[in-house]
Design a protein around this motif. Structure first.
Motif, PDB file in Angstrom:
ATOM      1  N   LEU A   1      15.654  24.189 -24.671  1.00 22.86           N
ATOM      2  CA  LEU A   1      16.870  23.419 -24.436  1.00 22.86           C
ATOM      3  C   LEU A   1      18.024  24.352 -24.061  1.00 22.86           C
ATOM      4  CD1 LEU A   1      18.385  20.739 -24.492  1.00 22.86           C
ATOM      5  CD2 LEU A   1      18.759  21.080 -26.946  1.00 22.86           C
ATOM      6  N   LYS A   2      18.094  25.525 -24.698  1.00 22.99           N
ATOM      7  CA  LYS A   2      19.158  26.481 -24.401  1.00 22.99           C
ATOM      8  C   LYS A   2      19.063  26.964 -22.960  1.00 22.99           C
ATOM      9  CE  LYS A   2      21.197  30.847 -25.952  1.00 22.99           C
ATOM     10  NZ  LYS A   2      21.086  31.984 -26.919  1.00 22.99           N
ATOM     11  N   GLN A   3      17.852  27.245 -22.501  1.00 23.54           N
ATOM     12  CA  GLN A   3      17.658  27.694 -21.117  1.00 23.54           C
ATOM     13  C   GLN A   3      18.034  26.600 -20.119  1.00 23.54           C
ATOM     14  OE1 GLN A   3      13.502  28.850 -21.575  1.00 23.54           O
ATOM     15  NE2 GLN A   3      14.038  30.994 -21.242  1.00 23.54           N
ATOM     16  N   ARG A   4      17.719  25.346 -20.461  1.00 25.31           N
ATOM     17  CA  ARG A   4      18.076  24.230 -19.583  1.00 25.31           C
ATOM     18  C   ARG A   4      19.589  24.080 -19.477  1.00 25.31           C
ATOM     19  NH1 ARG A   4      13.813  19.417 -21.331  1.00 25.31           N
ATOM     20  NH2 ARG A   4      11.911  20.476 -20.606  1.00 25.31           N
ATOM     21  N   VAL A   5      20.274  24.231 -20.621  1.00 22.61           N
ATOM     22  CA  VAL A   5      21.741  24.126 -20.621  1.00 22.61           C
ATOM     23  C   VAL A   5      22.355  25.236 -19.786  1.00 22.61           C
ATOM     24  CG1 VAL A   5      23.814  24.275 -22.066  1.00 22.61           C
ATOM     25  CG2 VAL A   5      21.862  22.916 -22.830  1.00 22.61           C
ATOM     26  N   LEU A   6      21.835  26.452 -19.941  1.00 25.64           N
ATOM     27  CA  LEU A   6      22.352  27.587 -19.171  1.00 25.64           C
ATOM     28  C   LEU A   6      22.087  27.401 -17.677  1.00 25.64           C
ATOM     29  CD1 LEU A   6      21.311  30.589 -21.475  1.00 25.64           C
ATOM     30  CD2 LEU A   6      23.624  29.723 -21.082  1.00 25.64           C
ATOM     31  N   ARG A   7      20.899  26.908 -17.336  1.00 22.48           N
ATOM     32  CA  ARG A   7      20.567  26.652 -15.928  1.00 22.48           C
ATOM     33  C   ARG A   7      21.478  25.575 -15.348  1.00 22.48           C
ATOM     34  NH1 ARG A   7      14.449  25.363 -14.315  1.00 22.48           N
ATOM     35  NH2 ARG A   7      14.263  27.550 -14.980  1.00 22.48           N
TER      36      ARG A   7
END
Length: 272
Positions: A5-11
């Motif tokens: 989820l963190k990677q998706r938010v950053l992307r």
């Protein structure tokens, strides 16, 4: 490989920053879409209204909004995606008319670059000065004036648009020009083929528009029925509110409604 989820938010943040940076440079992206500040405020208010309506309708308590706020997030993202899709559809339709105009100009004896330049007037007369394709044609005209190859400009538009028909036209155009083939005839045949393909998609959309309208009516029918019963028979649904059993039943009803809503949306968008 799963994405956290963190990677998706950053992307998502990176894509948003890139979208607005390109927009400031006058290079619009169509493969993704993000609301402006004014639009974000408007649709945030609409999403909040949906959450408050659901909390009152299903629980008769505005406190429930603190627990069902993800519905607002889904509504906001749905509004954003829908607006982005409409923007892409608008560009694709305008592109179809643009290449048909280019093909007509080529038959009239214009060179390829001049044929694209002359199509500006046709697009403007059809869609006005706010036309997406009109802006793109002006960008091409400016690029040609700075000795940027037309095939490179078309390929760049295809990459930014995320639309298969535009990408295919750019590829065919680049191959035809590099091979030294009979460019006007190739453009004419490709323009006719893509134009027919887009026109067919539009016809299918017209046929489906009636079904989509029926779907929207069905989306509000449950609320109208419950509202009518509640008005005509006061207190009929009181047993479903402010108690554990009622909260569980209404929660299941809300989840079933949302599942039916998103299933109908999925079917309508993926039927072609």
């Amino acid at each position: 490989m799963t994405i956290s989820l963190k990677q998706r938010v950053l992307r998502h943040r990176e894509e948003k920053l890139f979208f607005f940076r390109q927009k400031q440079r006058g290079i619009p992206l169509y493969s993704c879409y993000f609301f402006s500040k004014k639009e974000a405020f408007l649709y945030a208010i609409m999403s909040l209204g949906i959450v408050l309506f659901f909390s009152f309708f299903f629980y008769r308590s505005l406190i429930a909004a603190a627990f069902i706020w993800p519905i607002g997030v889904l509504a906001y993202l749905s509004f954003q995606k829908e607006k982005g899709n409409k923007r892409k559809q608008k560009l694709e339709i305008e592109f179809k008319d643009c290449i048909l105009s280019v093909a007509a100009n080529l038959r009239a004896g214009y060179s390829v670059e001049n044929a694209f330049e002359e199509s500006i007037q046709d697009i403007q007369s059809l869609y006005g000065e706010s036309s997406l394709m009109r802006s793109e044609l002006f960008r091409m005209k400016k690029g040609i004036a700075h000795n940027v190859p037309l095939e490179e400009l078309l390929s760049e538009l295809g990459a930014r648009s995320g639309i298969a028909n535009i990408q295919e036209f750019g590829e065919v155009f680049a191959i035809a020009r590099s091979s030294g083939g009979r460019l006007p005839e190739i453009i004419q045949s490709t323009a006719d083929l893509i134009g027919e393909k887009i026109a067919l998609q539009q016809e299918i959309q017209v046929v489906l528009s009636g079904k989509k309208f029926e779907q929207k009516i069905m989306d509000v029918v449950p609320f109208l029925l419950v509202g009518y019963i509640g008005i005509s028979t006061p207190g009929f649904f009181d047993v479903l509110y402010h108690n554990l059993m009622g909260i569980c039943i209404m929660s299941v009803c809300m989840l079933l409604y949302l599942a039916a809503f998103f299933l109908a949306e999925y079917i309508c968008k993926n039927i072609i």
